[in-house]
Design a protein around this motif. Structure first.
Motif, mmCIF file in Angstrom:
data_model
loop_
_atom_site.group_PDB
_atom_site.id
_atom_site.type_symbol
_atom_site.label_atom_id
_atom_site.label_comp_id
_atom_site.label_asym_id
_atom_site.label_seq_id
_atom_site.Cartn_x
_atom_site.Cartn_y
_atom_site.Cartn_z
ATOM 1 N N ASN A 186 0.805 -1.228 0.000
ATOM 2 C CA ASN A 186 0.000 0.000 0.000
ATOM 3 C C ASN A 186 0.837 1.277 0.000
ATOM 4 O OD1 ASN A 186 -2.108 -1.754 0.063
ATOM 5 N ND2 ASN A 186 -2.706 -1.349 2.193
ATOM 6 N N PHE A 187 1.944 1.284 0.745
ATOM 7 C CA PHE A 187 2.711 2.532 0.876
ATOM 8 C C PHE A 187 3.521 2.872 -0.382
ATOM 9 C CE2 PHE A 187 7.105 1.044 1.553
ATOM 10 C CZ PHE A 187 6.900 -0.301 1.793
ATOM 11 N N ARG A 225 -3.794 4.326 0.963
ATOM 12 C CA ARG A 225 -3.806 4.089 2.413
ATOM 13 C C ARG A 225 -4.872 4.906 3.126
ATOM 14 N NH1 ARG A 225 2.248 5.440 3.688
ATOM 15 N NH2 ARG A 225 1.812 6.878 1.978
ATOM 16 N N GLY A 249 -1.771 1.426 6.191
ATOM 17 C CA GLY A 249 -2.916 2.337 6.137
ATOM 18 C C GLY A 249 -4.083 1.850 6.980
#
Lengths: 339, 311
Positions: free
Chosen positions: A66-67, A91, A170
């Motif tokens: 996600n990041f 996120r 997130g």
């Protein structure tokens, strides 16, 4: 292909088996993950920027943690490439809005891989809803409970560290699994509003391992309950997913259309595929697994949109609505996290 | 002579579990001998599935062991709860997820990751083969090792209990690499690190499904504990490769076994245990994978990466 983790490998294999799709190159930091490219005689890079700069591409499939989504989507957008990305879109809502602004300005297609919409059972329930077969739906309930990132593969590998980091992930089960259920509720009824929510922290991690969310569709007054969780040990092929629509004329459930016995389903589909192959017809990839077939279908929809030069079937506005609902849940529950 | 004590909790509350653990250890009557300064308790924390699944040791059982150690040895004895990283599990996360971080705060004991710190390569010879296993120095230096395994069925080896739990103590995280000679490595680590006391957590036992049995078993001999455990789960000990090898290598004594059935009987546990047919299950897994690979070859369909490490 950007990212060859568990999902990335699946997308790679799926894309490699699609008509009129050629996987040109892959990028992954991990040497072991890149081996799949060698096996399939595909160029491999250790850096996605090098890949995007070096190859002639129409589109990228991004399957990164996600990041790392935001920066990779931005990079692909700047190069004018259409993008398929795993859910969740981002996120948090602010990051999702930033991404949507960027791709709109860059005039590229971005499709979020909400594969649960493409389960046969979900498609059939949606059809019955659209045809008014259960009358007006008043209450919708849904469940997706499994072990999420904690599923234990046959060849054991550690759960990637970023899943344990709230900043990098997130969120937890809600952002990972609840995302699908909220997306389906929104797809079926629209105009989401959050009525109530509660998060669970059985594992004592900074991210939730269970979530119960009550939604309302302000368009037609449907109340929806969404239960998602990572807390349940699940051995493939079993999984715990259902959508139930309770209407003024009875009810319909995805369970009505899901295989009762996943092993018999696998045997049936595998036999049909062998027959299809023998007579020169197209194999229905992964149909024997029931669960994984939806990943093939959602990716196929993306390439179909590129081939036909049409808009993608999963609008970014709908994904922003999902992100907004999830963000509201996290705000409501702030201060109740385990840490 | 090896002693094995079989007990059963009357219920599943923390108090009832505590009483049963204490009783089982007292009946065993282990002789502590010389002064004991450090105690290592080794639960089975093989993955992030908590005790309710029957996969990992119940922290309430370990809590009861800690109480007993402090009562029977002394209050200020240094207690470590130890586990090593595994192929798919990282101890730092397992301690948190499985409730051991909380336990360490409540009971004021130290958590020890056996894959970190000073690791010593120890040579061992099993069935004529010499090999080296990396072991944490703290484990080698412990005055008392209390092995707290689960009572459960295992797909690869049939039973996982005391001896297999020490396999989990090998410092190397990627223990999957030992799977091609699993029996030898299990016996090897138990030759290097001897469990002084074994306390088997069968509160929730795992066979075909988990089941609340309330069983606690103690022994001063890991081989003897496993011998009885295999019978409890309905398997013939001589058909479990590492037990057979362990008997041959004499890492314990099952020829002169003193089984104390107090108050529960081995036969009662065997009847209650949700038995999984080891041979059939193992064959069925292998067969499924073989069929899947054959199907994939014939149809050119895809095998999901979770079932086949395509890399």
């Amino acid at each position: 292909m950007i990212g060859l983790g568990r999902m990335g490998k699946l997308h790679f294999l799926n894309a490699s088996h699609m008509n009129d799709v050629k996987v040109v190159a892959v990028a992954d930091k991990n040497k072991r993950n890149r081996k799949i490219a060698e096996k399939h005689h595909v160029q491999a890079y250790d850096d996605y920027e090098k890949l995007v700069d070096s190859e002639e591409l129409d589109a990228v499939i991004i399957s990164l943690p996600n990041f790392l989504k935001r920066e990779s989507i931005f990079y692909a957008t700047e190069k004018g490439l259409d993008i398929f990305v795993d859910k969740p879109l981002a996120r948090n809502l602010a990051e999702a809005q930033e991404i949507v602004r960027k791709v709109n300005a860059g005039n590229v297609r971005l499709m979020v891989g909400v594969n649960y919409r493409y389960f046969d059972s979900v498609q059939k329930v949606k059809k019955m809803l659209d045809e008014g077969r259960v009358g007006d739906v008043v209450i919708a309930t849904s469940e997706l409970i499994m072990d999420g990132p904690f599923s234990h593969p046959l060849v054991p590998k550690p759960v990637p560290e970023w899943w344990f980091d709230k900043e990098k992930a997130g969120g937890g089960a809600l952002l990972d699994l609840g995302y699908h259920l909220i997306d389906i509720f929104n797809w079926m009824f629209g105009d989401l509003e959050l009525e109530f929510s509660t998060l669970g922290y059985r594992f004592g991690l900074p991210i939730e391992d269970s979530a119960t969310v009550v939604l309302k569709s302000t368009r037609n007054g449907v109340n929806g309950i969404v239960n998602s969780g990572w807390f349940s040990k699940m051995i493939f092929p079993n999984f715990n997913f259902r959508i139930n629509l309770n209407g003024t004329v009875g009810y319909v459930s995805t369970d009505h259309f899901a295989p009762r016995n996943l092993y018999l389903h696998a045997i049936k589909e595998a036999t049909l595929n062998l027959f299809r192959r023998a007579v020169g017809k197209r194999v229905h990839y992964l149909s024997y697994t029931y669960y994984y077939a939806s990943f093939f279908k959602v990716l196929d929809q993306f390439f179909e949109a590129i081939r036909e030069d049409t808009s993608i079937p999963v609008s970014l506005e709908s994904q922003l609505e999902v992100m907004k609902a999830i963000e509201t849940v996290y705000r409501q529950n702030r201060g109740f996290a385990s840490e | 002579m090896s002693d094995v004590v079989l007990t059963k909790a009357e219920g599943f509350t923390e108090k009832e579990i505590n009483e049963t653990v204490s009783r089982a250890l007292d009946v065993l009557g282990y002789d502590f001998g010389e002064k004991i300064d450090s105690v290592v308790i080794k639960p089975n924390l093989c993955y992030y599935w908590d005790f309710s699944t029957g996969e990992t040791t119940d922290p309430r059982v370990v809590s009861a062991v800690i109480d007993w150690v402090r009562q029977r040895i002394r209050e200020d004895v240094c207690i470590f709860v130890a586990e090593a990283d595994a192929s798919a599990m990282r101890t730092k996360h397992a301690f948190k997820i499985l409730g051991y971080e909380k336990l360490s705060h409540i009971k004021d004991v130290r958590l020890l990751n056996l894959s970190e710190g000073e690791i010593i390569d120890r040579n061992v010879e099993v069935a004529g083969e010499d090999f080296v296993l990396p072991v944490n120095k703290m484990l080698l230096d412990a005055d008392l090792i209390i092995n707290v395994p689960k009572l459960k069925y295992h797909r690869l080896v049939g039973l996982t209990c005391a001896l297999k739990n020490m396999f989990g103590a090998i410092a190397k995280p990627r223990k999957y690499s030992y799977h091609n000679r699993l029996a030898k490595v299990i016996v090897g680590i138990n030759k290097i690190v001897k469990s002084n006391i074994v306390l088997v957590d069968g509160v929730i036992a795992l066979g075909k499904t988990p089941k609340k049995l309330g069983v606690i078993m103690t022994s001063d001999d890991a081989l003897a504990a496993d011998y009885v455990a295999s019978r409890a789960i309905g398997h013939n000990p001589s058909r479990i490769a590492y037990l057979k090898l362990g008997m041959k290598e004499k890492i314990g004594d099952v020829s002169n076994l003193n089984l104390v059935e107090n108050p529960t009987k081995l036969e009662d546990i065997r009847k209650e245990f949700p038995k999984q047919n080891y041979l059939l299950h193992s064959l069925s897994w292998k067969l499924q994978l073989k069929l899947l690979k054959l199907y994939s070859k014939m149809s050119e369909d895809v095998i999901p990466p979770i079932l086949n490490d395509v890399g």
